[in-house]
Enzyme design. Sequence first.
Site, PDB file in Angstrom:
ATOM      1  N   ASP A  56      -8.159  -3.131  -8.434  1.00  0.00           N
ATOM      2  CA  ASP A  56      -7.713  -2.055  -7.550  1.00  0.00           C
ATOM      3  C   ASP A  56      -8.021  -0.704  -8.185  1.00  0.00           C
ATOM      4  O   ASP A  56      -7.317  -0.258  -9.092  1.00  0.00           O
ATOM      5  CB  ASP A  56      -6.212  -2.200  -7.285  1.00  0.00           C
ATOM      6  CG  ASP A  56      -5.708  -1.254  -6.214  1.00  0.00           C
ATOM      7  OD1 ASP A  56      -6.385  -0.264  -5.909  1.00  0.00           O
ATOM      8  OD2 ASP A  56      -4.609  -1.524  -5.675  1.00  0.00           O
TER       9      ASP A  56
ATOM     10  N   CYS B 145       0.864  -1.190   0.000  1.00  0.00           N
ATOM     11  CA  CYS B 145       0.000   0.000   0.000  1.00  0.00           C
ATOM     12  C   CYS B 145       0.902   1.241   0.000  1.00  0.00           C
ATOM     13  O   CYS B 145       1.712   1.412  -0.903  1.00  0.00           O
ATOM     14  CB  CYS B 145      -0.931  -0.085   1.224  1.00  0.00           C
ATOM     15  SG  CYS B 145      -2.106   1.241   1.468  1.00  0.00           S
TER      16      CYS B 145
ATOM     17  N   HIS C 185      -7.216  -3.882  -3.982  1.00  0.00           N
ATOM     18  CA  HIS C 185      -6.184  -3.264  -3.154  1.00  0.00           C
ATOM     19  C   HIS C 185      -6.144  -3.979  -1.804  1.00  0.00           C
ATOM     20  O   HIS C 185      -7.168  -4.303  -1.222  1.00  0.00           O
ATOM     21  CB  HIS C 185      -6.492  -1.778  -2.952  1.00  0.00           C
ATOM     22  CG  HIS C 185      -5.346  -1.007  -2.390  1.00  0.00           C
ATOM     23  ND1 HIS C 185      -4.264  -0.623  -3.157  1.00  0.00           N
ATOM     24  CD2 HIS C 185      -5.095  -0.550  -1.137  1.00  0.00           C
ATOM     25  CE1 HIS C 185      -3.410   0.040  -2.402  1.00  0.00           C
ATOM     26  NE2 HIS C 185      -3.892   0.097  -1.170  1.00  0.00           N
TER      27      HIS C 185
END
Length: 246
Positions: free
Chosen positions: A184, A128, A216
């Site tokens: 994502d 991330c 994600h």
Amino acid sequence: MAEQAIITTTVNLLQDNIQVSAYLAEPKEPGSYPGIVVLQEIFGVNVHIRDVTERIAKLGYVAIAPALFQRTAPGFETGYTPEDIETGRGYAMQTQASELLSDIQLAIDYLKNLPQVKKDSFGCIGFCFGGHVAYLAATLPDIKATASFYGAGITTRTPGGGTPTVTRTREIPGTVYAFFGTEDASIPPEQVDEIEAELEKYKIPHRVFRYDGADHGFFCDLRASYNPKAAADAWEQAKQLFSQLN
């Protein structure tokens, strides 16, 4: 290969007037091991990041996860609620690329001073926010292998402002593996294509993985977006990448 027994502790990395907390995991068995820097999500060095750090150590590496929000939020760690995401994003927005690189180098230098760590075999892995930071950290001379998981904004910005991180691709001295989910929304396919094109342009050894149906955060088993199949494959690929450090 059997997992190794490990020791874990929290250490403080000191440089000038800065003290950065870091989670350290290392094999119990005496030996000479590569070092891996683990780079957090926006949620701090929380239970997931500590678990990843431990998993890496069990494979035969000395792993360290520095607290990347130390300057603005010492000791910060949280979960995955919408409120947690909002808070974490706020802290991430306050980071600066130069400070992040300095803190990562500080973690590497700490590892270099440990007798059981090889002095020339370092890698990093990030998720991330940390996936973006890992791509940035890949430019450090010590980093020979980088695993970047769903790092958003690599092609559009850099922490603290300035030209996008992708423009520094030519500075990368090692190998990069980058992992993305096709679902994502924070990383459109064209951005993944742009990252891959830059890696190819500058002949950086690399592999880019696109996981169909993965969103994600697909690697984190504490998030609703966890995708066991994609996570398992990505972990095997990351293990293969880091095996090059041995």
